[in-house]
Write a protein that holds these residues in place. Sequence first.
Motif, PDB file in Angstrom:
ATOM      1  N   PRO A   1      10.238   7.000  -4.890  1.00  0.00           N
ATOM      2  CA  PRO A   1       9.056   7.834  -5.069  1.00  0.00           C
ATOM      3  C   PRO A   1       9.345   9.275  -4.663  1.00  0.00           C
ATOM      4  N   SER A   2       8.648  10.192  -5.258  1.00  0.00           N
ATOM      5  CA  SER A   2       8.795  11.608  -4.942  1.00  0.00           C
ATOM      6  C   SER A   2       8.377  11.870  -3.508  1.00  0.00           C
ATOM      7  N   LYS A   3       8.874  12.973  -2.944  1.00  0.00           N
ATOM      8  CA  LYS A   3       8.479  13.303  -1.578  1.00  0.00           C
ATOM      9  C   LYS A   3       7.015  13.728  -1.506  1.00  0.00           C
TER      10      LYS A   3
ATOM     11  N   VAL B   1       3.076   8.860  -1.960  1.00  0.00           N
ATOM     12  CA  VAL B   1       3.204   7.732  -1.037  1.00  0.00           C
ATOM     13  C   VAL B   1       2.888   6.463  -1.821  1.00  0.00           C
ATOM     14  N   THR B   2       3.478   5.379  -1.401  1.00  0.00           N
ATOM     15  CA  THR B   2       3.218   4.099  -2.041  1.00  0.00           C
ATOM     16  C   THR B   2       2.119   3.390  -1.255  1.00  0.00           C
TER      17      THR B   2
ATOM     18  N   SER C   1      -0.560  10.662  -4.824  1.00  0.00           N
ATOM     19  CA  SER C   1      -0.263  11.926  -4.161  1.00  0.00           C
ATOM     20  C   SER C   1      -0.406  11.760  -2.653  1.00  0.00           C
ATOM     21  N   SER C   2       0.544  12.335  -1.918  1.00  0.00           N
ATOM     22  CA  SER C   2       0.468  12.239  -0.461  1.00  0.00           C
ATOM     23  C   SER C   2      -0.613  13.152   0.103  1.00  0.00           C
ATOM     24  N   VAL C   3      -1.036  14.146  -0.694  1.00  0.00           N
ATOM     25  CA  VAL C   3      -2.142  15.011  -0.302  1.00  0.00           C
ATOM     26  C   VAL C   3      -3.425  14.281  -0.677  1.00  0.00           C
TER      27      VAL C   3
ATOM     28  N   ALA D   1      -6.998   9.842  -3.857  1.00  0.00           N
ATOM     29  CA  ALA D   1      -6.169   9.477  -5.007  1.00  0.00           C
ATOM     30  C   ALA D   1      -6.145   7.962  -5.224  1.00  0.00           C
ATOM     31  N   THR D   2      -6.120   7.213  -4.150  1.00  0.00           N
ATOM     32  CA  THR D   2      -6.105   5.754  -4.252  1.00  0.00           C
ATOM     33  C   THR D   2      -7.421   5.231  -4.808  1.00  0.00           C
ATOM     34  N   VAL D   3      -8.533   5.775  -4.344  1.00  0.00           N
ATOM     35  CA  VAL D   3      -9.838   5.372  -4.886  1.00  0.00           C
ATOM     36  C   VAL D   3      -9.879   5.669  -6.385  1.00  0.00           C
ATOM     37  N   GLY D   4      -9.342   6.800  -6.786  1.00  0.00           N
ATOM     38  CA  GLY D   4      -9.274   7.139  -8.209  1.00  0.00           C
ATOM     39  C   GLY D   4      -8.487   6.116  -9.010  1.00  0.00           C
ATOM     40  N   LYS D   5      -7.377   5.634  -8.448  1.00  0.00           N
ATOM     41  CA  LYS D   5      -6.569   4.610  -9.128  1.00  0.00           C
ATOM     42  C   LYS D   5      -7.367   3.321  -9.319  1.00  0.00           C
TER      43      LYS D   5
END
Length: 190
Positions: free
Chosen positions: A71-73, A76-77, A98-100, A105-109
Amino acid sequence: MSRMNKYLVPLLTGAIVASLSSCASSLANSERDKAGLPPAQTIEASKTTTKASDASKSLTGAISQATTTAPSKNTVTVTIYQPDTQCEALVPEKVDVSSVESVQATVGKVLEERDTADFNLAGYRVSVNPNNGVATVDLRIAPGSQRKFVSLSSCEQFGLFGSLRKTLTANSQWKIKKVRFTEQGEDISL
């Protein structure tokens, strides 16, 4: 190494552009919007030698493998939970976000799967109280949505509220103990 980059960057850029343009041209414009891609464009490839083409294919494969394994820096997984086909259990799935503002972002997923032809969400907000570990998910139904929260079947409610609750509480890095659901600030009663 910088000498090598001098030659690889144009080669990689060409390979990536060619790859993206071939994928992008097959998408319908509505699908392109969902994927966040620019409008379809015709890209003419310049003449290249067979060796350059073969090298770009090898490099494209290497880049593809590297990006799918690490994963990109900036990401986050996390584990999200979606209902199984029988609506009896929540199935975990690892995704990169996104780590920001990773909670947002997780709720969006999770919500990506919840819109249907007659039930649409216009947006959401998530706030987490670090003192008591309560997350508040404020959901907004789209003005043109034919259905409201109370009209969702038990399976749809499980898919929406159960998925969000399990996803937010199971990712221990956020320290969320409880999830509260609101609609424009008012508790959702079902």
